[in-house]
Design an enzyme around this catalytic site. Sequence first.
Site, PDB file in Angstrom:
ATOM      1  N   HIS A   1      37.759  16.224  62.219  1.00 40.68           N
ATOM      2  CA  HIS A   1      38.326  16.650  60.922  1.00 40.68           C
ATOM      3  C   HIS A   1      37.325  16.432  59.792  1.00 40.68           C
ATOM      4  O   HIS A   1      37.634  15.817  58.768  1.00 40.68           O
ATOM      5  CB  HIS A   1      39.635  15.892  60.632  1.00 40.68           C
ATOM      6  CG  HIS A   1      40.723  16.216  61.603  1.00 40.68           C
ATOM      7  ND1 HIS A   1      41.364  17.439  61.623  1.00 40.68           N
ATOM      8  CD2 HIS A   1      41.248  15.511  62.626  1.00 40.68           C
ATOM      9  CE1 HIS A   1      42.255  17.462  62.603  1.00 40.68           C
ATOM     10  NE2 HIS A   1      42.202  16.305  63.235  1.00 40.68           N
TER      11      HIS A   1
ATOM     12  N   ASP B   1      50.369  17.174  57.699  1.00 43.27           N
ATOM     13  CA  ASP B   1      48.931  16.905  57.878  1.00 43.27           C
ATOM     14  C   ASP B   1      48.069  17.975  57.207  1.00 43.27           C
ATOM     15  O   ASP B   1      46.877  17.775  57.007  1.00 43.27           O
ATOM     16  CB  ASP B   1      48.573  16.750  59.364  1.00 43.27           C
ATOM     17  CG  ASP B   1      48.880  17.992  60.184  1.00 43.27           C
ATOM     18  OD1 ASP B   1      49.686  18.831  59.735  1.00 43.27           O
ATOM     19  OD2 ASP B   1      48.308  18.128  61.275  1.00 43.27           O
TER      20      ASP B   1
ATOM     21  N   GLU C   1      39.235  19.642  67.408  1.00 44.46           N
ATOM     22  CA  GLU C   1      40.097  20.583  66.678  1.00 44.46           C
ATOM     23  C   GLU C   1      39.460  21.933  66.415  1.00 44.46           C
ATOM     24  O   GLU C   1      40.143  22.856  65.986  1.00 44.46           O
ATOM     25  CB  GLU C   1      40.573  19.954  65.352  1.00 44.46           C
ATOM     26  CG  GLU C   1      39.513  19.802  64.270  1.00 44.46           C
ATOM     27  CD  GLU C   1      38.667  18.538  64.420  1.00 44.46           C
ATOM     28  OE1 GLU C   1      38.822  17.824  65.429  1.00 44.46           O
ATOM     29  OE2 GLU C   1      37.846  18.286  63.516  1.00 44.46           O
TER      30      GLU C   1
ATOM     31  N   TYR D   1      38.349  14.088  68.036  1.00 45.53           N
ATOM     32  CA  TYR D   1      38.829  14.727  66.801  1.00 45.53           C
ATOM     33  C   TYR D   1      37.936  14.239  65.672  1.00 45.53           C
ATOM     34  O   TYR D   1      37.726  13.019  65.514  1.00 45.53           O
ATOM     35  CB  TYR D   1      40.272  14.306  66.492  1.00 45.53           C
ATOM     36  CG  TYR D   1      41.324  14.949  67.355  1.00 45.53           C
ATOM     37  CD1 TYR D   1      41.484  16.333  67.386  1.00 45.53           C
ATOM     38  CD2 TYR D   1      42.179  14.181  68.129  1.00 45.53           C
ATOM     39  CE1 TYR D   1      42.462  16.927  68.185  1.00 45.53           C
ATOM     40  CE2 TYR D   1      43.161  14.768  68.932  1.00 45.53           C
ATOM     41  CZ  TYR D   1      43.291  16.143  68.952  1.00 45.53           C
ATOM     42  OH  TYR D   1      44.256  16.719  69.737  1.00 45.53           O
TER      43      TYR D   1
ATOM     44  N   ARG E   1      46.459   5.718  71.310  1.00 50.33           N
ATOM     45  CA  ARG E   1      45.997   6.597  72.390  1.00 50.33           C
ATOM     46  C   ARG E   1      44.616   6.148  72.870  1.00 50.33           C
ATOM     47  O   ARG E   1      43.929   5.379  72.210  1.00 50.33           O
ATOM     48  CB  ARG E   1      45.916   8.048  71.893  1.00 50.33           C
ATOM     49  CG  ARG E   1      47.268   8.691  71.677  1.00 50.33           C
ATOM     50  CD  ARG E   1      47.153  10.053  71.020  1.00 50.33           C
ATOM     51  NE  ARG E   1      46.674   9.954  69.646  1.00 50.33           N
ATOM     52  CZ  ARG E   1      46.444  10.990  68.851  1.00 50.33           C
ATOM     53  NH1 ARG E   1      46.643  12.211  69.303  1.00 50.33           N
ATOM     54  NH2 ARG E   1      46.027  10.814  67.617  1.00 50.33           N
TER      55      ARG E   1
ATOM     56  N   LYS F   1      40.169   9.466  67.795  1.00 52.27           N
ATOM     57  CA  LYS F   1      40.014   9.673  66.343  1.00 52.27           C
ATOM     58  C   LYS F   1      38.539   9.602  65.944  1.00 52.27           C
ATOM     59  O   LYS F   1      37.691   9.104  66.683  1.00 52.27           O
ATOM     60  CB  LYS F   1      40.807   8.610  65.565  1.00 52.27           C
ATOM     61  CG  LYS F   1      42.300   8.649  65.818  1.00 52.27           C
ATOM     62  CD  LYS F   1      42.923  10.007  65.596  1.00 52.27           C
ATOM     63  CE  LYS F   1      43.016  10.371  64.120  1.00 52.27           C
ATOM     64  NZ  LYS F   1      43.754  11.659  63.939  1.00 52.27           N
TER      65      LYS F   1
HETATM   66  N1  NAD Z   1      52.574  15.735  61.831  1.00 49.92           N
HETATM   67  C1  NAD Z   1      51.997  15.766  63.026  1.00 49.92           C
HETATM   68  O1  NAD Z   1      51.910  14.758  63.719  1.00 49.92           O
HETATM   69  C2  NAD Z   1      51.489  17.065  63.568  1.00 49.92           C
HETATM   70  C3  NAD Z   1      51.163  17.185  64.922  1.00 49.92           C
HETATM   71  C4  NAD Z   1      50.755  18.427  65.400  1.00 49.92           C
HETATM   72  C5  NAD Z   1      50.659  19.524  64.517  1.00 49.92           C
HETATM   73  N2  NAD Z   1      50.955  19.343  63.199  1.00 49.92           N
HETATM   74  C6  NAD Z   1      50.929  20.450  62.218  1.00 49.92           C
HETATM   75  O2  NAD Z   1      52.037  21.313  62.407  1.00 49.92           O
HETATM   76  C7  NAD Z   1      51.732  22.566  61.820  1.00 49.92           C
HETATM   77  C8  NAD Z   1      52.066  23.689  62.792  1.00 49.92           C
HETATM   78  O3  NAD Z   1      51.171  23.634  63.915  1.00 49.92           O
HETATM   79  P1  NAD Z   1      51.265  24.689  65.110  1.00 49.92           P
HETATM   80  O4  NAD Z   1      50.351  24.193  66.174  1.00 49.92           O
HETATM   81  O5  NAD Z   1      52.674  24.981  65.453  1.00 49.92           O
HETATM   82  O6  NAD Z   1      50.628  25.986  64.437  1.00 49.92           O
HETATM   83  P2  NAD Z   1      50.725  27.476  64.971  1.00 49.92           P
HETATM   84  O7  NAD Z   1      49.549  28.195  64.432  1.00 49.92           O
HETATM   85  O8  NAD Z   1      50.979  27.511  66.443  1.00 49.92           O
HETATM   86  O9  NAD Z   1      52.053  28.058  64.278  1.00 49.92           O
HETATM   87  C9  NAD Z   1      52.172  28.240  62.902  1.00 49.92           C
HETATM   88  C10 NAD Z   1      53.208  29.329  62.650  1.00 49.92           C
HETATM   89  O10 NAD Z   1      53.412  29.409  61.234  1.00 49.92           O
HETATM   90  C11 NAD Z   1      53.663  30.763  60.944  1.00 49.92           C
HETATM   91  N3  NAD Z   1      53.522  31.029  59.512  1.00 49.92           N
HETATM   92  C12 NAD Z   1      52.384  31.165  58.790  1.00 49.92           C
HETATM   93  N4  NAD Z   1      52.696  31.434  57.504  1.00 49.92           N
HETATM   94  C13 NAD Z   1      54.054  31.465  57.419  1.00 49.92           C
HETATM   95  C14 NAD Z   1      54.980  31.706  56.368  1.00 49.92           C
HETATM   96  N5  NAD Z   1      54.559  31.978  55.121  1.00 49.92           N
HETATM   97  N6  NAD Z   1      56.294  31.651  56.655  1.00 49.92           N
HETATM   98  C15 NAD Z   1      56.727  31.384  57.909  1.00 49.92           C
HETATM   99  N7  NAD Z   1      55.912  31.149  58.937  1.00 49.92           N
HETATM  100  C16 NAD Z   1      54.592  31.197  58.702  1.00 49.92           C
HETATM  101  C17 NAD Z   1      52.661  31.506  61.817  1.00 49.92           C
HETATM  102  O11 NAD Z   1      52.999  32.883  61.954  1.00 49.92           O
HETATM  103  C18 NAD Z   1      52.761  30.721  63.119  1.00 49.92           C
HETATM  104  O12 NAD Z   1      53.715  31.291  64.012  1.00 49.92           O
HETATM  105  C19 NAD Z   1      50.233  22.480  61.463  1.00 49.92           C
HETATM  106  O13 NAD Z   1      50.106  22.145  60.100  1.00 49.92           O
HETATM  107  C20 NAD Z   1      49.737  21.361  62.304  1.00 49.92           C
HETATM  108  O14 NAD Z   1      48.562  20.762  61.777  1.00 49.92           O
HETATM  109  C21 NAD Z   1      51.364  18.140  62.722  1.00 49.92           C
END
Ligand code: NAD
Length: 370
Positions: A96, A270, A118, A94, A15, A75
Amino acid sequence: MIIGVPKEIKDNEYRVSVTPGGVHQLVEEGHQVLIERGAGGGSGFADSEYAEAGAEVIADAAEVWRRAEMVMKVKEPLPQEYQYLREGLILYTYLHLAADEELTRQLVARKVTGIAYETVELPDGSLPLLTPMSEVAGKMSIQIAAHYLEKMNGGRGKLLGGIPGVLPSDVVIIGGGTVGTNAAIVALGMGASVLIIDINADRLRYLTEVLHGNLKTLISTPHNIAEAVRRADVVIGAVLVKGAKAPRLVTRAMVSTMKPGSVIVDVAVDQGGCVETTRPTSHSKPTFVVDGVVHYCVPNIPGAVPRTSTYGLSNATLPYARKLASKGFLRAIQEDRALAKGVNTYKGYITYPAVAEAFGMEYRPLEELI
Ligand SMILES: NC(=O)c1ccc[n+]([C@@H]2O[C@H](COP(=O)([O-])OP(=O)(O)OC[C@H]3O[C@@H](n4cnc5c(N)ncnc54)[C@H](O)[C@@H]3O)[C@@H](O)[C@H]2O)c1
């Protein structure tokens, strides 16, 4: 303001922080943009496009850093970039920091104004500079799952959406936030049978209203998760508890009840992952198998589609960059509380509590320093 855009040097990071369109806007508003040669190459933007938009293309990273008043990146700076950090430089990227003590100490010692994408936070608690990457990862998670369900990729050999007369695949999405919702949109669009599990009943109510069709919802309890996972062809891990490690909601025992060739995409990797058997993988070797279940656990999924991700990121970051450039740092943060929340280091202090806590370092509220 003079804005510098270096080429990203992190492994497999394609990116770039500003598109040619973004450069055009900044230049129109009277700013000067210095971009390192080749910075946009990974996202499909040629140097000539940046030059046409009004940027000065510079061969040497050191010169970009030295001349810029604000450096915009994707990054966090890597150790070979620490030499460029200097007092008063605005670094907008970002960061972190809570996961990187050395960088935190460098930013403090070198008195950099560090603004972390973030932690920019709107009054409703949402994180506008993280949202677009969650949208990308959520949508990607389903096309990834569909790919690994194919027989030659280790999967059950099941078409996600089925065909008339043959049942579709069962997709279980744990966490119905940004990632989960975007995963559901794609999975429903492909004709899968989709179940979203969340702990927040209001969120499930909202999702039921906006995502009709095949969508089913279930409140998050260990029993409900165990039952759903056992029947699933695909499990998407998409939970987030802000500022904390992801809860391990899918245990090893639950994974062992899954059908061979079913697929787990733990997007929450992550934050440590919400599946006990998760460990981080990379784009070059994205999967591993436990108990016959394919696990995909890449922490930077948006990196696979840098062109979309760069546009998405830049759409979100550019408005704040324009404010910083036009108003200057002090006025910009005084007039925009969301942006002020993004400031992690200033004048040699940590100005974000969670970062100071992480390393037992001193915290100073930003208001005391301005
Ligand atoms: N791997 C990647 O490339 C990548 C990219 C973007 C985001 N992410 C990760 O994805 C994850 C989700 O991000 P997001 O933006 O959707 O977050 P978000 O805050 O929009 O949504 C998280 C959801 O999880 C729910 N939740 C919390 N505890 C729970 C439980 N015990 N049981 C069921 N649901 C529960 C919350 O109510 C919420 O609706 C984060 O860890 C984020 O860092 C990873």
